[in-house]
Scaffold this motif. Structure first.
Motif, PDB file in Angstrom:
ATOM      1  N   ALA A 113      45.968  49.250  37.768  1.00 49.08           N
ATOM      2  CA  ALA A 113      45.643  48.065  36.964  1.00 49.08           C
ATOM      3  C   ALA A 113      45.330  46.870  37.862  1.00 49.08           C
ATOM      4  CB  ALA A 113      46.796  47.729  36.024  1.00 49.08           C
ATOM      5  N   PHE A 114      46.077  46.713  38.947  1.00 48.62           N
ATOM      6  CA  PHE A 114      45.794  45.621  39.883  1.00 48.62           C
ATOM      7  C   PHE A 114      44.407  45.792  40.502  1.00 48.62           C
ATOM      8  CE2 PHE A 114      50.511  45.579  40.016  1.00 48.62           C
ATOM      9  CZ  PHE A 114      50.709  44.251  39.634  1.00 48.62           C
ATOM     10  N   ASP A 115      44.060  47.045  40.829  1.00 47.85           N
ATOM     11  CA  ASP A 115      42.732  47.314  41.384  1.00 47.85           C
ATOM     12  C   ASP A 115      41.627  47.037  40.364  1.00 47.85           C
ATOM     13  OD1 ASP A 115      43.919  48.064  43.744  1.00 47.85           O
ATOM     14  OD2 ASP A 115      43.806  50.218  43.331  1.00 47.85           O
ATOM     15  N   HIS A 116      41.868  47.361  39.089  1.00 50.87           N
ATOM     16  CA  HIS A 116      40.872  47.081  38.044  1.00 50.87           C
ATOM     17  C   HIS A 116      40.680  45.582  37.864  1.00 50.87           C
ATOM     18  CE1 HIS A 116      41.497  51.282  36.240  1.00 50.87           C
ATOM     19  NE2 HIS A 116      40.312  51.242  36.805  1.00 50.87           N
ATOM     20  N   ILE A 117      41.758  44.831  37.912  1.00 49.15           N
ATOM     21  CA  ILE A 117      41.644  43.375  37.780  1.00 49.15           C
ATOM     22  C   ILE A 117      40.807  42.814  38.921  1.00 49.15           C
ATOM     23  CG2 ILE A 117      42.929  41.210  37.839  1.00 49.15           C
ATOM     24  CD1 ILE A 117      45.222  42.757  36.423  1.00 49.15           C
ATOM     25  N   ARG A 118      41.092  43.263  40.137  1.00 49.21           N
ATOM     26  CA  ARG A 118      40.309  42.791  41.285  1.00 49.21           C
ATOM     27  C   ARG A 118      38.841  43.213  41.174  1.00 49.21           C
ATOM     28  NH1 ARG A 118      44.492  44.791  44.255  1.00 49.21           N
ATOM     29  NH2 ARG A 118      46.044  43.213  44.744  1.00 49.21           N
ATOM     30  N   LEU A 119      38.597  44.458  40.803  1.00 50.31           N
ATOM     31  CA  LEU A 119      37.229  44.969  40.707  1.00 50.31           C
ATOM     32  C   LEU A 119      36.417  44.190  39.677  1.00 50.31           C
ATOM     33  CD1 LEU A 119      34.993  47.121  41.252  1.00 50.31           C
ATOM     34  CD2 LEU A 119      36.012  48.415  39.371  1.00 50.31           C
ATOM     35  N   PHE A 120      36.939  44.086  38.463  1.00 49.86           N
ATOM     36  CA  PHE A 120      36.162  43.415  37.415  1.00 49.86           C
ATOM     37  C   PHE A 120      36.109  41.905  37.625  1.00 49.86           C
ATOM     38  CE2 PHE A 120      36.837  47.489  35.301  1.00 49.86           C
ATOM     39  CZ  PHE A 120      35.540  47.732  34.885  1.00 49.86           C
ATOM     40  N   GLY A 121      37.116  41.350  38.258  1.00 51.71           N
ATOM     41  CA  GLY A 121      37.048  39.935  38.622  1.00 51.71           C
ATOM     42  C   GLY A 121      35.941  39.675  39.628  1.00 51.71           C
ATOM     43  N   ARG A 122      35.858  40.532  40.622  1.00 44.37           N
ATOM     44  CA  ARG A 122      34.797  40.373  41.622  1.00 44.37           C
ATOM     45  C   ARG A 122      33.423  40.640  41.033  1.00 44.37           C
ATOM     46  NH1 ARG A 122      38.168  43.375  46.373  1.00 44.37           N
ATOM     47  NH2 ARG A 122      39.542  41.601  46.828  1.00 44.37           N
ATOM     48  N   LEU A 123      33.331  41.602  40.117  1.00 42.56           N
ATOM     49  CA  LEU A 123      32.049  41.840  39.443  1.00 42.56           C
ATOM     50  C   LEU A 123      31.630  40.622  38.616  1.00 42.56           C
ATOM     51  CD1 LEU A 123      32.230  45.534  38.188  1.00 42.56           C
ATOM     52  CD2 LEU A 123      30.586  44.558  39.780  1.00 42.56           C
ATOM     53  N   GLY A 124      32.571  40.056  37.875  1.00 43.29           N
ATOM     54  CA  GLY A 124      32.267  38.868  37.085  1.00 43.29           C
ATOM     55  C   GLY A 124      31.832  37.711  37.958  1.00 43.29           C
ATOM     56  N   LEU A 125      32.530  37.526  39.079  1.00 42.94           N
ATOM     57  CA  LEU A 125      32.156  36.452  39.996  1.00 42.94           C
ATOM     58  C   LEU A 125      30.786  36.712  40.615  1.00 42.94           C
ATOM     59  CD1 LEU A 125      33.169  33.815  41.214  1.00 42.94           C
ATOM     60  CD2 LEU A 125      34.167  35.152  43.063  1.00 42.94           C
ATOM     61  N   THR A 126      30.495  37.951  40.948  1.00 39.31           N
ATOM     62  CA  THR A 126      29.197  38.293  41.520  1.00 39.31           C
ATOM     63  C   THR A 126      28.068  38.020  40.532  1.00 39.31           C
ATOM     64  OG1 THR A 126      30.202  39.988  42.907  1.00 39.31           O
ATOM     65  CG2 THR A 126      27.832  40.154  42.535  1.00 39.31           C
ATOM     66  N   PHE A 127      28.238  38.454  39.287  1.00 38.23           N
ATOM     67  CA  PHE A 127      27.195  38.194  38.282  1.00 38.23           C
ATOM     68  C   PHE A 127      27.028  36.694  38.036  1.00 38.23           C
ATOM     69  CE2 PHE A 127      28.029  42.653  36.678  1.00 38.23           C
ATOM     70  CZ  PHE A 127      26.820  43.148  37.128  1.00 38.23           C
ATOM     71  N   ALA A 128      28.124  35.959  38.017  1.00 35.83           N
ATOM     72  CA  ALA A 128      28.028  34.508  37.819  1.00 35.83           C
ATOM     73  C   ALA A 128      27.319  33.848  39.000  1.00 35.83           C
ATOM     74  CB  ALA A 128      29.414  33.915  37.621  1.00 35.83           C
TER      75      ALA A 128
END
Length: 102
Positions: free
Chosen positions: A45-60
């Motif tokens: 779950a910690f890895d998923h939070i980091r992954l999708f957080g970084r994806l969201g930041l990248t798209f933004a």
């Protein structure tokens, strides 16, 4: 093609690109916020939070130059900057301040 029509077309293309980028960034950010670990042992779950957080930041961050260009050229109105800034702040918050404690 007249100048007004070309400006309208550029605004429409920019708007479509931004809406797609905002939807992708918003979805990744929402998934980052909806992922909650069951406990300190739930590393997935910690890895998923980091992954999708970084994806969201990248798209933004990828939409930021498009929105800055479109607003400075006056193809779009300045309020188009707001969703990009809100998503960036939300993702930054999830990756730092609101990251679950281990």
């Amino acid at each position: 093609m007249s100048e007004a029509r070309a400006s309208w077309f550029k605004g429409a293309v920019s708007g479509v690109l931004l809406v797609i980028g905002y939807l992708l960034a918003g979805a990744a950010t929402a998934i980052a916020y909806l992922s909650n670990p069951l406990g300190p042992w739930d590393h997935q779950a910690f890895d998923h939070i980091r992954l999708f957080g970084r994806l969201g930041l990248t798209f933004a961050l990828l939409t930021a130059p498009v929105v800055i260009l479109a607003v400075t050229r006056r193809w779009l109105r300045p309020w188009w900057i707001v969703p990009c800034a809100v998503i960036m702040l939300a993702v930054w918050g999830r990756l730092t301040v609101f990251f679950p404690a281990r």
